[in-house]
Motif scaffolding. Structure first.
Motif, PDB file in Angstrom:
ATOM      1  N   ALA B  66       1.589  -1.190  -0.170  1.00  0.00           N
ATOM      2  CA  ALA B  66       0.010   0.030   0.416  1.00  0.00           C
ATOM      3  C   ALA B  66       0.976   1.769  -0.251  1.00  0.00           C
ATOM      4  CB  ALA B  66      -0.900   0.025   1.247  1.00  0.00           C
ATOM      5  N   GLY B  67       1.665   1.831  -0.722  1.00  0.00           N
ATOM      6  CA  GLY B  67       2.555   2.867  -1.430  1.00  0.00           C
ATOM      7  C   GLY B  67       2.773   3.003  -2.724  1.00  0.00           C
ATOM      8  N   LEU B  68       3.469   4.171  -2.670  1.00  0.00           N
ATOM      9  CA  LEU B  68       4.117   3.580  -4.306  1.00  0.00           C
ATOM     10  C   LEU B  68       4.845   3.414  -3.891  1.00  0.00           C
ATOM     11  CD1 LEU B  68       3.823   8.153  -3.763  1.00  0.00           C
ATOM     12  CD2 LEU B  68       2.475   6.438  -4.427  1.00  0.00           C
ATOM     13  N   ILE B  69       5.831   2.464  -5.273  1.00  0.00           N
ATOM     14  CA  ILE B  69       6.617   1.815  -5.896  1.00  0.00           C
ATOM     15  C   ILE B  69       7.455   3.059  -6.961  1.00  0.00           C
ATOM     16  CG2 ILE B  69       7.533   0.352  -6.419  1.00  0.00           C
ATOM     17  CD1 ILE B  69       6.054  -0.542  -4.614  1.00  0.00           C
ATOM     18  N   ASP B  70       8.844   2.910  -6.411  1.00  0.00           N
ATOM     19  CA  ASP B  70       9.686   3.986  -7.228  1.00  0.00           C
ATOM     20  C   ASP B  70       9.253   2.936  -9.016  1.00  0.00           C
ATOM     21  OD1 ASP B  70      11.946   2.564  -7.472  1.00  0.00           O
ATOM     22  OD2 ASP B  70      12.910   3.632  -6.108  1.00  0.00           O
TER      23      ASP B  70
END
Lengths: 316, 316
Positions: B66-70
């Motif tokens: 649950a987050g932004l992957i680079d």
């Protein structure tokens, strides 16, 4: 050299010209769009094509339209600012010109022009927004136009922005277009003049005291000339545009945002506030690259050029 | 049969299980996520992998986060609900398990699961939204995941929704997630009970009179059981979700919308109001096909299954 006729049917004016395979433009003309009569729009476009085609015989026609194109790519399903409803535009133009015709949403055509020969040359994805009478959008993903499942992708102007806000030409209330477009700029300028504020005097003078003659275009001209009140009106539109871009960038994550349309003539007066608002509002803005916000390089001819390029590619 | 371990690190719980190439699941377990400590999250995930890997040796690990992957696809850039900032999650898991590891945004993984083996089987594009602690989104366009230029596409929960609205875990105010998620449902339910309304009695009883124990999950359970006040709370979330979907559908024009996440357990109580709001609010809704809004078929395991499928594909 091979030419097509590119056309851009906008909510105010129609632009047409010869377009080469690499985006060069010859003999462009601008005429008012008879927005309230579909047949009259067709007649206007055909007349433009015939006029322009006299110098070099075109091999095809590409038309950008300020409206939703249906999944067949042949018909205009719906256009907030034009009298097209489920209208067979491509067929009508082909019947009257004997030229093959492709049609595309104007902002989508703009995106293609900027990707192919404009500010986005070299990137693999971009979002183009056109800040004109309305607020349009076009998207390139993985080096291809994103048309969507029904041909209507990129309608960024009609995302809900203000609950129970200003009534939009699309029929809904509070669309982003009502707060970040040339129409919004016109409305804000008229409200400002009507308020009787002293700083509105240059605007009032410029429209000869007739508030109904006030247009976004006029505000843009005065802002570029250094009128502070008009610069503030443009900056306000830019800030809202940037907040709106934060929604689109969160969803699409493009490598670049390109801003075209009539209001983009204000240049940095519009773009700088947009950049600041985008960076402030974007999810994880401090922990990710924020895409650059660039002025469209193809200028006011972008949709025409993009439609022409699409006609070339389709005619191969 | 070849297996990988699929993991879904959520803002409340972590799910893990064996996933086959065609999306079958074996031995899934659910543990709380130690959200405030990145090392503890890694330890929890490694323990899950070791536990689950005992019955069948996995060939790889796929993790939905649950987050932004680079853009490298190896690090978590930022996660509103987890203690990850520029965190090398894939590397850390590989070091501690000796298994190759792919990571993906949880909602993007959900979109892939639903596209490959769920509700979206057969369509070429879809938007998946996960209505859980937060509001996530994942997008499939032209039969491929849309990762975006920086790996962060599909962040639908953080589009601006209410000017100066409720503070969001992402740091901005008024994100859609604050009005259409399990967290919103929890907040609304607590406000409702605090108001002293007579109809809130079943809710108050269900949480033993302790308003802090009220969760969106509890509201969903009571709604499914027929409690009218809870049904109204769910319908309210559904209506906002549908309005929000009108923004995403206007931009993406997907062939289908799939709704997953914990709150989707409410089924039609959530989906029907969402469909009505989407159809009412979508640009040109009367003149274009409106995409169907379907419940996720992979259920609460969707992100885990999608991450597992991606691990299989990556390990080929």
């Amino acid at each position: 050299m091979s030419w097509v006729v590119g056309v851009d049917i906008g909510g105010t004016k129609t632009v047409a010209g010869l377009v080469s395979k690499t985006g060069e433009v010859l003999d462009s003309i601008i005429v008012p769009t008879p927005t309230h009569d579909a047949d009259a729009i067709v007649a206007t476009v055909v007349e433009c094509i015939n006029t322009i085609g006299k110098s070099h015989k075109p091999r095809a026609v590409g038309i950008g339209v300020a409206g939703l194109i249906d999944v067949t790519g042949r018909n205009v399903a719906f256009a907030p600012h034009l009298a097209f409803v489920d209208f067979p535009l491509a067929q009508r133009i082909e019947e009257q010109t004997q030229l093959s015709c492709v049609i595309e949403n104007d902002a989508t055509a703009t995106a293609w022009a900027e990707y192919r020969v404009g500010a986005g040359h070299g990137v693999h994805s971009l979002l183009a927004v056109t800040v004109g009478t309305g607020l349009g959008g076009g998207v390139v993903v993985s080096d291809a136009l994103m048309r969507g499942a029904t041909g209507t992708a990129g309608e960024v102007g009609h995302i809900p922005w203000v609950l129970d806000g200003v009534l939009c030409a699309c029929g809904a209330r509070g669309c982003l277009e009502q707060y970040a477009s040339g129409s919004a700029l016109t409305r804000h300028a008229r409200e400002f003049v009507a308020s009787g504020h002293l700083d509105a005097q240059p605007l009032l003078t410029a429209c000869d005291g007739d508030i109904d003659q006030l247009t976004g275009n006029l505000v843009t001209q005065l802002a570029v000339a250094g009128d502070h009140a008009c610069m503030a009106l443009i900056a306000d539109i830019g800030t809202t545009l940037g907040s709106g871009l934060s929604a689109m960038v969160a969803v699409l994550d493009p490598a670049m945002v390109v801003v075209g349309g009539g209001v983009s003539a204000a240049g940095e007066l519009l773009l700088q506030p947009a950049r600041i608002a985008l960076e402030q509002r974007l999810i994880g803005g401090a922990h990710r690259p924020v895409p650059p916000v660039m002025k469209a390089q193809c200028g006011e001819l972008a949709a025409m050029v993009g439609a022409g390029l699409l006609a070339h590619e389709s005619a191969i």
